[in-house]
Scaffold this motif. Structure first.
Motif, PDB file in Angstrom:
ATOM      1  N   GLU A 207      11.554  -3.463  35.838  1.00 59.53           N
ATOM      2  CA  GLU A 207      12.836  -3.872  35.259  1.00 59.53           C
ATOM      3  C   GLU A 207      12.672  -4.676  33.963  1.00 59.53           C
ATOM      4  O   GLU A 207      13.640  -5.119  33.388  1.00 59.53           O
ATOM      5  N   ARG A 208      11.462  -4.840  33.520  1.00 57.57           N
ATOM      6  CA  ARG A 208      11.223  -5.717  32.376  1.00 57.57           C
ATOM      7  C   ARG A 208      10.671  -4.927  31.186  1.00 57.57           C
ATOM      8  O   ARG A 208      10.156  -3.809  31.351  1.00 57.57           O
ATOM      9  N   PRO A 209      10.727  -5.519  30.006  1.00 59.66           N
ATOM     10  CA  PRO A 209      10.036  -4.906  28.867  1.00 59.66           C
ATOM     11  C   PRO A 209       8.531  -5.051  29.026  1.00 59.66           C
ATOM     12  O   PRO A 209       8.060  -5.804  29.887  1.00 59.66           O
ATOM     13  N   VAL A 210       7.777  -4.359  28.206  1.00 57.54           N
ATOM     14  CA  VAL A 210       6.328  -4.550  28.183  1.00 57.54           C
ATOM     15  C   VAL A 210       6.049  -5.979  27.728  1.00 57.54           C
ATOM     16  O   VAL A 210       6.574  -6.443  26.719  1.00 57.54           O
ATOM     17  N   LEU A 211       5.233  -6.698  28.515  1.00 57.60           N
ATOM     18  CA  LEU A 211       4.863  -8.076  28.190  1.00 57.60           C
ATOM     19  C   LEU A 211       3.431  -8.116  27.637  1.00 57.60           C
ATOM     20  O   LEU A 211       2.696  -7.128  27.701  1.00 57.60           O
ATOM     21  N   SER A 212       3.043  -9.278  27.138  1.00 53.75           N
ATOM     22  CA  SER A 212       1.747  -9.424  26.450  1.00 53.75           C
ATOM     23  C   SER A 212       0.588  -8.848  27.241  1.00 53.75           C
ATOM     24  O   SER A 212      -0.237  -8.087  26.710  1.00 53.75           O
ATOM     25  N   LEU A 215       0.314  -5.009  27.268  1.00 52.37           N
ATOM     26  CA  LEU A 215       0.426  -4.303  25.993  1.00 52.37           C
ATOM     27  C   LEU A 215      -0.658  -3.237  25.808  1.00 52.37           C
ATOM     28  O   LEU A 215      -0.362  -2.075  25.512  1.00 52.37           O
ATOM     29  N   LEU A 216      -1.913  -3.616  25.964  1.00 57.30           N
ATOM     30  CA  LEU A 216      -3.000  -2.660  25.753  1.00 57.30           C
ATOM     31  C   LEU A 216      -2.975  -1.552  26.799  1.00 57.30           C
ATOM     32  O   LEU A 216      -3.112  -0.365  26.475  1.00 57.30           O
ATOM     33  N   ALA A 217      -2.778  -1.926  28.069  1.00 61.50           N
ATOM     34  CA  ALA A 217      -2.783  -0.936  29.155  1.00 61.50           C
ATOM     35  C   ALA A 217      -1.645   0.064  29.008  1.00 61.50           C
ATOM     36  O   ALA A 217      -1.809   1.257  29.284  1.00 61.50           O
ATOM     37  N   GLU A 218      -0.478  -0.422  28.571  1.00 62.53           N
ATOM     38  CA  GLU A 218       0.700   0.452  28.484  1.00 62.53           C
ATOM     39  C   GLU A 218       0.743   1.271  27.194  1.00 62.53           C
ATOM     40  O   GLU A 218       1.150   2.430  27.207  1.00 62.53           O
ATOM     41  N   LYS A 219       0.343   0.678  26.090  1.00 64.20           N
ATOM     42  CA  LYS A 219       0.621   1.299  24.801  1.00 64.20           C
ATOM     43  C   LYS A 219      -0.608   1.799  24.041  1.00 64.20           C
ATOM     44  O   LYS A 219      -0.464   2.565  23.081  1.00 64.20           O
ATOM     45  N   VAL A 220      -1.798   1.359  24.434  1.00 63.75           N
ATOM     46  CA  VAL A 220      -2.992   1.722  23.659  1.00 63.75           C
ATOM     47  C   VAL A 220      -4.017   2.486  24.480  1.00 63.75           C
ATOM     48  O   VAL A 220      -4.520   3.538  24.060  1.00 63.75           O
ATOM     49  N   PHE A 221      -4.330   1.987  25.663  1.00 61.97           N
ATOM     50  CA  PHE A 221      -5.402   2.583  26.451  1.00 61.97           C
ATOM     51  C   PHE A 221      -5.162   4.045  26.839  1.00 61.97           C
ATOM     52  O   PHE A 221      -6.128   4.821  26.917  1.00 61.97           O
ATOM     53  N   LYS A 258       5.373   4.926  13.483  1.00 61.43           N
ATOM     54  CA  LYS A 258       6.195   4.938  14.692  1.00 61.43           C
ATOM     55  C   LYS A 258       6.378   3.491  15.129  1.00 61.43           C
ATOM     56  O   LYS A 258       5.424   2.820  15.508  1.00 61.43           O
ATOM     57  N   GLU A 259       7.619   3.023  15.071  1.00 60.95           N
ATOM     58  CA  GLU A 259       7.899   1.608  15.320  1.00 60.95           C
ATOM     59  C   GLU A 259       8.406   1.363  16.735  1.00 60.95           C
ATOM     60  O   GLU A 259       9.233   2.102  17.242  1.00 60.95           O
ATOM     61  N   ASP A 260       7.889   0.306  17.340  1.00 64.19           N
ATOM     62  CA  ASP A 260       8.345  -0.116  18.659  1.00 64.19           C
ATOM     63  C   ASP A 260       8.306  -1.650  18.673  1.00 64.19           C
ATOM     64  O   ASP A 260       7.845  -2.282  17.716  1.00 64.19           O
ATOM     65  N   VAL A 261       8.800  -2.243  19.752  1.00 65.66           N
ATOM     66  CA  VAL A 261       8.707  -3.694  19.921  1.00 65.66           C
ATOM     67  C   VAL A 261       8.264  -3.991  21.353  1.00 65.66           C
ATOM     68  O   VAL A 261       8.304  -3.117  22.214  1.00 65.66           O
ATOM     69  N   TYR A 262       7.848  -5.210  21.577  1.00 68.19           N
ATOM     70  CA  TYR A 262       7.563  -5.658  22.944  1.00 68.19           C
ATOM     71  C   TYR A 262       7.908  -7.132  23.042  1.00 68.19           C
ATOM     72  O   TYR A 262       8.351  -7.749  22.062  1.00 68.19           O
ATOM     73  N   CYS A 263       7.717  -7.724  24.227  1.00 64.86           N
ATOM     74  CA  CYS A 263       8.108  -9.111  24.466  1.00 64.86           C
ATOM     75  C   CYS A 263       6.880  -9.951  24.821  1.00 64.86           C
ATOM     76  O   CYS A 263       6.166  -9.628  25.782  1.00 64.86           O
ATOM     77  N   PRO A 264       6.611 -11.023  24.086  1.00 63.77           N
ATOM     78  CA  PRO A 264       5.478 -11.887  24.439  1.00 63.77           C
ATOM     79  C   PRO A 264       5.815 -12.735  25.666  1.00 63.77           C
ATOM     80  O   PRO A 264       6.978 -12.996  25.958  1.00 63.77           O
ATOM     81  N   ILE A 265       4.787 -13.167  26.361  1.00 66.87           N
ATOM     82  CA  ILE A 265       4.999 -14.069  27.490  1.00 66.87           C
ATOM     83  C   ILE A 265       5.303 -15.468  26.971  1.00 66.87           C
ATOM     84  O   ILE A 265       5.079 -15.784  25.800  1.00 66.87           O
TER      85      ILE A 265
END
Length: 516
Positions: A207-212, A215-221, A258-265
Motif C-alpha cells: 500500500e506504500r510507495p517505494v521507500l529508500s 529502491l535498488l531491489a525494486e527499480k535497479v536490480f 524516463k522519469e519516476d519518483v520515490y519516497c525517502p524514509i
C-alpha cells in the motif's frame, strides 16, 4: 512605454514601403537604410530594439554587416531576410546567432509575427502563463479537498514544480505571491497525509510507495539480473525534484529520459535514508544486523563510512554476482579520477557513484553569507545547481557514458526544504543537532505541527535507550532551543534543511536513462 524601434537595411527599401507603413500603423518606429554599411553606422549612433537585414546587398553583404553589428550591439536581435534558399547561407546566418530567418517574398504579417516573437514574446508569454496558472490554480486547490493517495500527491507536486518554474520565468512575477500561498497549502496537506499514513506503510508494503530501502531491489536490480550491460547508479545527495527539472534538458540531449519518483524514509537525512538505500534495510535492521557499521546520531564518527560494505552485502543477498564499484565524489579531482577509469568500470556489473555537491551547497549556504547572497531563494538555488552541473565531472561522465553500451540511473537520497518558522523544543545534552528532527530522551515540545514517534521501532528506527523518541518537524518549521532562541532563529531562518516532513524533502526523483 516608448515606441519600439526597428532598423531595416535593404538596397531595395523603396519596394518595402507598404511593409514599413504597416509596421508604423502597428505602433513601431521604423528607420530604413540602403546598405549594410549604413546599418552599421546607425547602430553605432542610435539604439534599436530589432534589426531586419537583407542578406544580398551590393558591396557589403548582410552576413558581413551582421558580424560587425554583433560587435557593436551583441544582444540586439537580428532577422536575416534573403531571396536565396541556399543551405550554406542559412547555416552561416544561424552560426552568427541570428534571431530569425525569412525568405523573400515576405508579407507584412510575416514581418509582424517575427517582431512580436522577438520583442513582445516576454509580455505574451507572461500573459499566457499567468492565465494558464489561474485556470489550474482552482483544480489544484480542489484536489486538496479529496482523499489523496501517494500517486495523487506526486501528480499535484509535479504540477506545483511546473508552475514554480514557469512563473519564475515571467518578467514581473505577478503570480508569485499567489503561487507561494498555494504551495504552502499543498505542503500543509501533504504533511498531514504523511502523518496519517507513514506508520501504516511500515506494515503494508503493497500500500506504500517505494521507500529508500526498497529502491535498488525494486527499480535497479531486476535490470542488473536480466542484462549483461554494466549499470551506473548515480546518487546526487540532496537533489530536489525542481533541481532535477533544471538539469533535465541538458541530460535529455544525451539520453532518452524516463522519469519516476520515490519516497525517502524518515528521517530524511543522509545517515538514515542513504544508508537504507545501499543496505536495502531499514535503520533498525542495519543496527541489528551490522552493528559495527551503524553509527548513532551522537557518535562523532561519520554516519556514512560503510556504504560500500552495506552495498556489497545487499548485492550478495540478491545473488548478484560479479565485481562492483563504489565511489564518493566530494572534490572535482575525485570526479576526474573516476572519469579516467570509465573503461575499466565498464567491466564491473554494478557501479555506484555518490556526488556530494548539492549537500555541500546547502551547508555552505547556511554557513556562508556570500553563498546566501548568491542563492537567496529557490530559483537562485536551482540556478547554482544547474551551473555546477554544466561544469561538473558528473556531466562529463554522462557524456562519456552516453557513447557506451551501459545503463544509467540518477537519483538522490532526500530533498531539502527552505525553513522559515522556528519551533521551540527542549532536550538534554544527548539530543542530536539536526534542525528538522530530534532524537533523545524527555523531549519537551508543543505537539502541534510535528510528528512524534514514541516507539522508534514502529518506524524502523533504532532505539538507543528505553525512553528514546523521535520528533519530526513538518512543513517549513525548524527546531530551536529556548536558551539560545534568537541566535538560532537569525542564523537558520531561510536556510535549506532536511530531516523532517515536507513535500520537497519526500517526493524525490528517480531517473532511468537509455541510449538515444
Amino acid at each position: 512605454m516608448s515606441q519600439q524601434r526597428i532598423l531595416w537595411a535593404d538596397d531595395e527599401i523603396d519596394l518595402l514601403k507598404p511593409h514599413i507603413l504597416f509596421l508604423t500603423k502597428k505602433g513601431y518606429e521604423v528607420t530604413p537604410v540602403l546598405s549594410g554599411l549604413d546599418a552599421i553606422e546607425k547602430c553605432d549612433e542610435e539604439e534599436f530594439d530589432i534589426i531586419f537585414l537583407d542578406e544580398n546587398m551590393p558591396g557589403m553583404t548582410g552576413l558581413e554587416a551582421l558580424e560587425q553589428i554583433k560587435r557593436i550591439r551583441p544582444s540586439i536581435p537580428v532577422v536575416m531576410i534573403t531571396k536565396s534558399e541556399e543551405e550554406y547561407i542559412m547555416e552561416d546566418a544561424i552560426g552568427a546567432k541570428i534571431a530569425d530567418y525569412l525568405i523573400k517574398p515576405i508579407n507584412p504579417k510575416q514581418i509582424l509575427l517575427s517582431v512580436k516573437k522577438l520583442l513582445d514574446k516576454k509580455k505574451l508569454v507572461d500573459e499566457k502563463t499567468n492565465s494558464a496558472y489561474q485556470q489550474d490554480f482552482q483544480s489544484i486547490m480542489m484536489s486538496f479537498m479529496n482523499d489523496m493517495d501517494w500517486e495523487d500527491w506526486v501528480e499535484t507536486y509535479k504540477k506545483i514544480v511546473y508552475w514554480d518554474l514557469e512563473i519564475n520565468q515571467t518578467e514581473n512575477k505577478s503570480m508569485s505571491e499567489v503561487f507561494e500561498m498555494q504551495k504552502n497549502e499543498a505542503n500543509h496537506n501533504f504533511c498531514r497525509f504523511i502523518k496519517d499514513n507513514y506508520e501504516d506503510w511500515m506494515d503494508e508494503p503493497d500500500e506504500r510507495p517505494v521507500l529508500s530501502h526498497e529502491l535498488l531491489a525494486e527499480k535497479v536490480f531486476p535490470y542488473v539480473k536480466e542484462n549483461d550491460k554494466p549499470v551506473f547508479f548515480i546518487l546526487i545527495d540532496n537533489l530536489r525534484y525542481d533541481q532535477w527539472k533544471v538539469i533535465e534538458p541538458l541530460i535529455s540531449e544525451l539520453y532518452s529520459v524516463k522519469e519516476d519518483v520515490y519516497c525517502p524514509i524518515l528521517p530524511t537525512t543522509t545517515a538514515y535514508a542513504r544508508n537504507a538505500i545501499f543496505s536495502g534495510l531499514m535503520p533498525s535492521e542495519i543496527e541489528a544486523t551490522y552493528p559495527e557499521w551503524w553509527v548513532n546520531d551522537n557518535d562523532e564518527e561519520s554516519k556514512n563510512n560503510y556504504e560500500e560494505e552495506l552495498l556489497g552485502e545487499q548485492l550478495l543477498r540478491h545473488r548478484i554476482d560479479g565485481k562492483y564499484s563504489y565511489h564518493k565524489i566530494i572534490r572535482t579531482s575525485q570526479g576526474k579520477q573516476v572519469n579516467d577509469q570509465i573503461n575499466s568500470l565498464m567491466h564491473r556489473k554494478f557501479n555506484a557513484i555518490v556526488y556530494n555537491f548539492v549537500d555541500m551547497l546547502s551547508h555552505a549556504r547556511t554557513d556562508t553569507n556570500m553563498v546566501r547572497e548568491l542563492a537567496p531563494d529557490e530559483a537562485a538555488y536551482r540556478s547554482i545547481t544547474k551551473s555546477w552541473f554544466e561544469h561538473s565531472s558528473l556531466y562529463e561522465m554522462l557524456k562519456i557514458l552516453a557513447e557506451k553500451d551501459c545503463k544509467v540511473y540518477i537519483t538522490t537520497d532526500h530533498g531539502t526544504v527552505r525553513t522559515r518558522k522556528p519551533y521551540k523544543i527542549v532536550g538534554d545534552r544527548e539530543t542530536n543537532t539536526n534542525l528538522r528532527y530530534k532524537q533523545g530522551k524527555n523531549l519537551s515540545y508543543n505537539k502541534k505541527n510535528v510528528l512524534a514517534v514514541k516507539h522508534p521501532e514502529d518506524f524502523g528506527l533504532p532505539k538507543t535507550e528505553v525512553s528514546t523518541s523521535f520528533v519530526f518537524a513538518m512543513e517549513d518549521y525548524f527546531f530551536a532551543y529556548p536558551n539560545n532562541y534568537n541566535y538560532y532563529v537569525s542564523y537558520y531562518k531561510d536556510t535549506f534543511q532536511h530531516g523532517g516532513i515536507s513535500i520537497d524533502e519526500m517526493i524525490i526523483p528517480f531517473i532511468e536513462l537509455g541510449q538515444k
